[in-house]
Design a protein around this motif. Structure first.
Motif, PDB file in Angstrom:
ATOM      1  N   LEU B   4       0.860  -1.176   0.000  1.00  0.00           N
ATOM      2  CA  LEU B   4       0.000   0.000   0.000  1.00  0.00           C
ATOM      3  C   LEU B   4       0.896   1.225   0.000  1.00  0.00           C
ATOM      4  O   LEU B   4       1.772   1.348   0.866  1.00  0.00           O
ATOM      5  N   GLN B  33      -8.862  -0.145   5.851  1.00  0.00           N
ATOM      6  CA  GLN B  33      -9.097   0.530   7.111  1.00  0.00           C
ATOM      7  C   GLN B  33      -8.194   1.745   7.217  1.00  0.00           C
ATOM      8  O   GLN B  33      -7.051   1.719   6.739  1.00  0.00           O
ATOM      9  N   TYR B  35      -6.476   4.386   9.993  1.00  0.00           N
ATOM     10  CA  TYR B  35      -6.115   4.573  11.383  1.00  0.00           C
ATOM     11  C   TYR B  35      -5.410   5.913  11.547  1.00  0.00           C
ATOM     12  O   TYR B  35      -4.831   6.447  10.603  1.00  0.00           O
ATOM     13  N   GLN B  37      -2.458   7.499  14.180  1.00  0.00           N
ATOM     14  CA  GLN B  37      -1.486   7.106  15.183  1.00  0.00           C
ATOM     15  C   GLN B  37      -0.773   8.329  15.731  1.00  0.00           C
ATOM     16  O   GLN B  37      -0.245   9.141  14.971  1.00  0.00           O
ATOM     17  N   GLY B  40       4.280   7.300  19.879  1.00  0.00           N
ATOM     18  CA  GLY B  40       4.375   6.432  21.045  1.00  0.00           C
ATOM     19  C   GLY B  40       3.104   5.687  21.390  1.00  0.00           C
ATOM     20  O   GLY B  40       3.029   5.034  22.439  1.00  0.00           O
ATOM     21  N   GLU B  41       2.106   5.750  20.516  1.00  0.00           N
ATOM     22  CA  GLU B  41       0.831   5.093  20.777  1.00  0.00           C
ATOM     23  C   GLU B  41       0.505   4.113  19.654  1.00  0.00           C
ATOM     24  O   GLU B  41       1.114   4.129  18.589  1.00  0.00           O
ATOM     25  N   GLY B  42      -0.485   3.263  19.910  1.00  0.00           N
ATOM     26  CA  GLY B  42      -0.930   2.343  18.880  1.00  0.00           C
ATOM     27  C   GLY B  42      -1.888   3.021  17.915  1.00  0.00           C
ATOM     28  O   GLY B  42      -2.482   4.059  18.234  1.00  0.00           O
ATOM     29  N   PRO B  43      -2.054   2.455  16.720  1.00  0.00           N
ATOM     30  CA  PRO B  43      -3.021   3.006  15.767  1.00  0.00           C
ATOM     31  C   PRO B  43      -4.440   2.940  16.330  1.00  0.00           C
ATOM     32  O   PRO B  43      -4.809   1.974  16.987  1.00  0.00           O
ATOM     33  N   LEU B  45      -8.407   3.034  15.180  1.00  0.00           N
ATOM     34  CA  LEU B  45      -9.250   2.855  14.006  1.00  0.00           C
ATOM     35  C   LEU B  45     -10.195   4.035  13.821  1.00  0.00           C
ATOM     36  O   LEU B  45     -10.885   4.460  14.752  1.00  0.00           O
ATOM     37  N   THR B  48     -13.663   1.576   8.597  1.00  0.00           N
ATOM     38  CA  THR B  48     -13.426   0.421   7.730  1.00  0.00           C
ATOM     39  C   THR B  48     -14.360   0.516   6.541  1.00  0.00           C
ATOM     40  O   THR B  48     -15.562   0.756   6.716  1.00  0.00           O
ATOM     41  N   LEU B  88      -2.799   6.384   8.739  1.00  0.00           N
ATOM     42  CA  LEU B  88      -2.368   5.126   8.143  1.00  0.00           C
ATOM     43  C   LEU B  88      -3.529   4.447   7.450  1.00  0.00           C
ATOM     44  O   LEU B  88      -4.627   4.387   8.001  1.00  0.00           O
ATOM     45  N   LEU B 100      -3.270  -7.574   8.351  1.00  0.00           N
ATOM     46  CA  LEU B 100      -3.359  -6.260   7.736  1.00  0.00           C
ATOM     47  C   LEU B 100      -2.010  -5.892   7.147  1.00  0.00           C
ATOM     48  O   LEU B 100      -0.966  -6.143   7.758  1.00  0.00           O
ATOM     49  N   PHE B 102      -0.039  -2.560   6.130  1.00  0.00           N
ATOM     50  CA  PHE B 102      -0.094  -1.132   6.386  1.00  0.00           C
ATOM     51  C   PHE B 102       0.690  -0.355   5.341  1.00  0.00           C
ATOM     52  O   PHE B 102       1.715  -0.817   4.839  1.00  0.00           O
ATOM     53  N   GLY B 103       0.192   0.850   5.050  1.00  0.00           N
ATOM     54  CA  GLY B 103       0.996   1.810   4.324  1.00  0.00           C
ATOM     55  C   GLY B 103       1.938   2.513   5.288  1.00  0.00           C
ATOM     56  O   GLY B 103       1.884   2.304   6.507  1.00  0.00           O
ATOM     57  N   GLU B 104       2.800   3.353   4.724  1.00  0.00           N
ATOM     58  CA  GLU B 104       3.783   4.043   5.566  1.00  0.00           C
ATOM     59  C   GLU B 104       3.217   5.282   6.236  1.00  0.00           C
ATOM     60  O   GLU B 104       3.836   5.839   7.136  1.00  0.00           O
TER      61      GLU B 104
END
Lengths: 111, 112
Positions: B4, B33, B35, B37, B40-43, B45, B48, B88, B100, B102-104
């Motif tokens: 992606l 999907q 996201y 981010q 220092g944290e998670g993605p 959502l 979708t 993302l 999943l 992921f793109g950059e």
């Protein structure tokens, strides 16, 4: 709002040591995952887990890695003998269908 | 291997401007999907999309899935400083529960 909880938030370990990263997924979710993100790079899939077994794993997830759901609530990722290149943020996630809930991650630093 | 590509990689705009970021692939995805981010944290959502051509709106954010299910876009209207973050896109090719890709990401900065 339900959360995915990860512990510890930071872990520093010496090369060659074993580490266990812990996660408590959302209670009614069925699928569990581990992803990692090396600093400055994209999020990468490691492994997915469903019905108490691995359903898919990536080429990164070699024999040094293992996952376990020991008690019906925790979901763990073990790295048997850490390498410098294992330094990354490790994210646990869970889902009941499309759309994941990610935890805040464990920052693993291997020295 | 599914890839992606997100564009632009970085975007800096003034508050009140509109913007669109893109997520493209040569692969067909079952779902796409988006996201957000924080450092220092998670993605987290946002949305979708699962049907080719589908459009979903989340307040000032509009998400579209391409007709061929190979691409997606995120449009933000009247951007605010609180929209600053890494966006993302991530796709999966299988049924629910599959990996999943992921793109950059697109790093968006909205200046007051």
């Amino acid at each position: 709002e339900p959360e995915v909880t990860q512990t510890p938030s930071h872990q520093v370990t010496q090369m060659g040591q074993e580490v266990i990263l812990r996660c408590v997924p959302i209670s009614n979710h069925l699928y569990f995952y581990w992803y990692r993100q090396i600093l400055g790079q994209k999020v990468e899939f490691l492994v997915s887990f469903y019905n108490n077994e691995i359903s898919e794993k990536s080429e990164i997830f070699d024999d040094q890695f293992s996952v376990e759901r020991p008690d019906g609530s925790n979901f763990t990722l073990k790295i048997r003998s850490t390498k410098l290149e294992d330094s990354a943020m490790y994210f646990c996630a869970s889902s009941v269908g499309y759309g994941y809930t990610f935890g805040s991650g464990t920052r693993l630093t291997v020295v | 291997t599914q890839l992606l590509e997100q564009s632009p990689q970085f975007l800096s705009i003034q508050e009140g401007e509109n913007l669109t970021v893109y997520c493209n692939s040569s692969s067909v995805f079952s779902s796409l999907q988006w996201y957000r981010q924080e450092p220092g944290e998670g993605p987290v959502l946002l949305v979708t999309v699962v049907t080719g051509g589908e459009v979903k709106k989340l307040k000032r954010l509009t998400f579209q899935f391409g007709d061929a299910r190979k691409d997606s876009s995120l449009h933000i209207t009247a951007a605010q400083p609180g929209d600053t973050g890494l966006y993302l896109c991530a796709g999966d090719i299988g049924t629910s529960g599959s990996r999943l890709t992921f793109g950059e990401g697109t790093q968006l900065t909205v200046n007051p």
